[in-house]
Design a protein around this motif. Sequence first.
Motif, PDB file in Angstrom:
ATOM      1  N   THR A 374       9.359 -17.582 -31.526  1.00  0.00           N
ATOM      2  CA  THR A 374       9.813 -18.543 -30.313  1.00  0.00           C
ATOM      3  C   THR A 374      10.145 -19.694 -30.691  1.00  0.00           C
ATOM      4  OG1 THR A 374       8.104 -17.060 -28.880  1.00  0.00           O
ATOM      5  CG2 THR A 374       8.997 -19.389 -28.206  1.00  0.00           C
ATOM      6  N   PHE A 375      11.379 -20.214 -30.263  1.00  0.00           N
ATOM      7  CA  PHE A 375      11.868 -21.248 -30.695  1.00  0.00           C
ATOM      8  C   PHE A 375      11.966 -22.444 -29.220  1.00  0.00           C
ATOM      9  CE2 PHE A 375      13.918 -18.200 -33.335  1.00  0.00           C
ATOM     10  CZ  PHE A 375      13.542 -18.573 -34.536  1.00  0.00           C
ATOM     11  N   MET A 376      11.735 -23.573 -29.416  1.00  0.00           N
ATOM     12  CA  MET A 376      11.780 -24.440 -28.307  1.00  0.00           C
ATOM     13  C   MET A 376      12.703 -25.579 -28.578  1.00  0.00           C
ATOM     14  SD  MET A 376       8.729 -23.155 -28.487  1.00  0.00           S
ATOM     15  CE  MET A 376       7.843 -23.998 -29.777  1.00  0.00           C
ATOM     16  N   LEU A 377      13.847 -25.586 -27.691  1.00  0.00           N
ATOM     17  CA  LEU A 377      14.849 -26.277 -27.946  1.00  0.00           C
ATOM     18  C   LEU A 377      14.991 -27.488 -26.758  1.00  0.00           C
ATOM     19  CD1 LEU A 377      17.626 -23.779 -28.757  1.00  0.00           C
ATOM     20  CD2 LEU A 377      15.922 -24.843 -30.131  1.00  0.00           C
ATOM     21  N   GLN A 378      14.435 -28.560 -27.192  1.00  0.00           N
ATOM     22  CA  GLN A 378      14.486 -29.686 -26.166  1.00  0.00           C
ATOM     23  C   GLN A 378      15.248 -30.879 -26.622  1.00  0.00           C
ATOM     24  OE1 GLN A 378      10.069 -29.082 -25.264  1.00  0.00           O
ATOM     25  NE2 GLN A 378      10.798 -29.634 -23.166  1.00  0.00           N
ATOM     26  N   PRO A 379      15.639 -31.877 -25.963  1.00  0.00           N
ATOM     27  CA  PRO A 379      16.074 -33.091 -26.510  1.00  0.00           C
ATOM     28  C   PRO A 379      15.515 -34.043 -27.363  1.00  0.00           C
ATOM     29  CG  PRO A 379      16.900 -32.989 -24.003  1.00  0.00           C
ATOM     30  CD  PRO A 379      15.650 -31.856 -24.504  1.00  0.00           C
ATOM     31  N   HIS A 380      13.993 -34.136 -27.325  1.00  0.00           N
ATOM     32  CA  HIS A 380      13.247 -34.885 -28.039  1.00  0.00           C
ATOM     33  C   HIS A 380      12.634 -34.188 -29.229  1.00  0.00           C
ATOM     34  CE1 HIS A 380      10.543 -32.684 -25.038  1.00  0.00           C
ATOM     35  NE2 HIS A 380       9.770 -32.979 -25.931  1.00  0.00           N
ATOM     36  N   ASN A 381      12.948 -32.930 -29.245  1.00  0.00           N
ATOM     37  CA  ASN A 381      12.592 -32.202 -30.426  1.00  0.00           C
ATOM     38  C   ASN A 381      13.446 -32.086 -31.534  1.00  0.00           C
ATOM     39  OD1 ASN A 381       9.961 -31.676 -29.337  1.00  0.00           O
ATOM     40  ND2 ASN A 381      10.302 -29.802 -28.714  1.00  0.00           N
ATOM     41  N   VAL A 382      13.344 -32.598 -32.923  1.00  0.00           N
ATOM     42  CA  VAL A 382      14.364 -32.403 -33.706  1.00  0.00           C
ATOM     43  C   VAL A 382      14.478 -30.945 -34.300  1.00  0.00           C
ATOM     44  CG1 VAL A 382      14.935 -33.174 -36.306  1.00  0.00           C
ATOM     45  CG2 VAL A 382      13.819 -34.737 -34.618  1.00  0.00           C
ATOM     46  N   GLY A 383      13.325 -30.207 -34.316  1.00  0.00           N
ATOM     47  CA  GLY A 383      13.533 -28.840 -34.674  1.00  0.00           C
ATOM     48  C   GLY A 383      13.215 -28.487 -36.202  1.00  0.00           C
ATOM     49  N   THR A 384      12.435 -27.455 -36.443  1.00  0.00           N
ATOM     50  CA  THR A 384      11.925 -27.051 -37.674  1.00  0.00           C
ATOM     51  C   THR A 384      12.923 -26.022 -38.219  1.00  0.00           C
ATOM     52  OG1 THR A 384       9.740 -27.413 -36.992  1.00  0.00           O
ATOM     53  CG2 THR A 384      10.005 -25.955 -39.058  1.00  0.00           C
ATOM     54  N   TYR A 385      13.434 -24.975 -37.331  1.00  0.00           N
ATOM     55  CA  TYR A 385      14.442 -24.067 -37.762  1.00  0.00           C
ATOM     56  C   TYR A 385      15.859 -24.134 -37.131  1.00  0.00           C
ATOM     57  CZ  TYR A 385      10.126 -21.693 -39.256  1.00  0.00           C
ATOM     58  OH  TYR A 385       8.841 -21.596 -39.743  1.00  0.00           O
ATOM     59  N   PHE A 386      15.881 -24.309 -35.813  1.00  0.00           N
ATOM     60  CA  PHE A 386      17.077 -24.794 -35.014  1.00  0.00           C
ATOM     61  C   PHE A 386      16.940 -26.372 -35.153  1.00  0.00           C
ATOM     62  CE2 PHE A 386      17.427 -20.701 -33.249  1.00  0.00           C
ATOM     63  CZ  PHE A 386      18.765 -20.333 -33.222  1.00  0.00           C
ATOM     64  N   LYS A 387      17.837 -26.825 -35.938  1.00  0.00           N
ATOM     65  CA  LYS A 387      17.998 -28.367 -36.089  1.00  0.00           C
ATOM     66  C   LYS A 387      18.949 -29.056 -34.903  1.00  0.00           C
ATOM     67  CE  LYS A 387      15.085 -28.643 -39.821  1.00  0.00           C
ATOM     68  NZ  LYS A 387      15.401 -29.135 -40.845  1.00  0.00           N
ATOM     69  N   ARG A 388      18.273 -30.000 -34.321  1.00  0.00           N
ATOM     70  CA  ARG A 388      19.135 -30.752 -33.135  1.00  0.00           C
ATOM     71  C   ARG A 388      20.271 -31.284 -33.994  1.00  0.00           C
ATOM     72  NH1 ARG A 388      15.812 -35.044 -30.903  1.00  0.00           N
ATOM     73  NH2 ARG A 388      16.507 -36.197 -32.667  1.00  0.00           N
ATOM     74  N   GLN A 389      21.260 -31.000 -33.214  1.00  0.00           N
ATOM     75  CA  GLN A 389      22.520 -31.680 -33.868  1.00  0.00           C
ATOM     76  C   GLN A 389      23.020 -32.802 -33.172  1.00  0.00           C
ATOM     77  OE1 GLN A 389      24.176 -30.254 -36.880  1.00  0.00           O
ATOM     78  NE2 GLN A 389      22.102 -29.561 -36.623  1.00  0.00           N
ATOM     79  N   LYS A 390      23.503 -32.650 -31.803  1.00  0.00           N
ATOM     80  CA  LYS A 390      23.646 -33.709 -30.525  1.00  0.00           C
ATOM     81  C   LYS A 390      23.372 -33.246 -29.272  1.00  0.00           C
ATOM     82  CE  LYS A 390      27.627 -36.744 -29.683  1.00  0.00           C
ATOM     83  NZ  LYS A 390      29.018 -37.184 -30.086  1.00  0.00           N
ATOM     84  N   VAL A 391      22.736 -33.913 -28.602  1.00  0.00           N
ATOM     85  CA  VAL A 391      22.471 -33.581 -27.262  1.00  0.00           C
ATOM     86  C   VAL A 391      22.640 -34.625 -26.079  1.00  0.00           C
ATOM     87  CG1 VAL A 391      20.355 -32.959 -25.828  1.00  0.00           C
ATOM     88  CG2 VAL A 391      20.646 -32.360 -28.315  1.00  0.00           C
TER      89      VAL A 391
END
Length: 423
Positions: A374-391
């Motif tokens: 399970t992946f959590m994609l939220q603006p304040h999370n940089v991410g471990t697998y899915f890495k935040r690019q631009k939000v």
Amino acid sequence: MTETTSTHERNHVRDAWELIEVMERIGASKSAELFAPRWEASRVKGEEFYAPVASGEWFSTENRDMYESPTNRTRFARTVDFLRPGERIMEIGIGKGFLALMALKAGEIGAYRGIELVPSNVTATNKTLAANGYAERATAEVGNLYDLTREMVAEHKTDLLICCEVLEHVPDPEAALKVLADALPEGTDLLVSVPLRGRLEGIWGHVAQFGVARVREMARSAGLTVHHVEPLANTWVFMLASRSATSERAELVAAATPDVTADLVTPPDWSLSVDNVEPEAMESKWRKNLSSHSVTQAERGVRLSATASAKSDGSHYAGIAFACKDVRGIRLEIDPVDIEQVEAFYADFYAGAERVGRWKWIPSEKRPKQKKPTFMLQPHNVGTYFKRQKVKDLSTADRFELFAQLPHGGKVTIEVPRIGWFR
């Protein structure tokens, strides 16, 4: 060192050591960012607390600038929190006497005795004490920390012995702290401060460095019980200790500690709930240079299967999309049935034609251990697998796209059993 018999003190001290150790590991810059509310509350308190003191030609502009810096004002203000009106204070290593003045003026102590190795500092301190009207109940004298005895401390009827910003200047701080501890009569507390690891190490007069492990071992070896410890101004460690099992002063300090989270406001892009829904796929814009592409109903959720063309030029993308509205992010469960040939996964939010958020995951670099992660994609999370690019503002999004980048002839099969919208 023995642990305090007070459960409150014991738990506080353990938590504080852990916090300080974290601050040492992440460094000064990251600590400044992560604990900004704490430092700001202390800084504001220091600015409100400080009032200029009278001095003369013996006090240079350089001296005043140093003692009146924001961090030192913060230190003086916090030190006064450890004092009770009418108390008798002894300080070892007094500098130019600024802390003495703060203790007398703001702390309303009854008597002060300072011991300092440098004669010119003693002269300056006594002149400053006299200029501010405290000569009758405060005095400074030349002396050596290592010559301190219990008789000297008892003679002054000392309630609190202070040794702040001194141990980093001596070559054997372990021996120095042992002298201070041995000089404590029953009922007298000791307040010590040293720089945090990674702070103030560029000062040439500092010849000793500290960390949690060293300071704790120093206190233990000196036979001290630590009643209170805290980081201050992202610069120092304050430690209140004694030879007794408990200290009423610890309660005094706790009562004066700012509540730095009392007025915090939840950031507007933080979610407050999760709306779990059954995935219902819609047409994806990411279908480029493929020989096959299908989105079908799985046993649970939806299934994406695609094969990239082996002949066409350009990048190959295969995606699946979901409609959304008024969201702050997505909780996404993925079953990676066949992703061995996937070069990268992208997770995009769109408001019409505009992309308002993107995360990227390269499976060849790092994969979760779970079969269906399970992946959590939220603006304040940089991410471990899915890495935040631009939000940007996800609340404007009307569509979420999950798509794979494939090599020539590459294949992908994934299932999305569950999704939840952060709101």
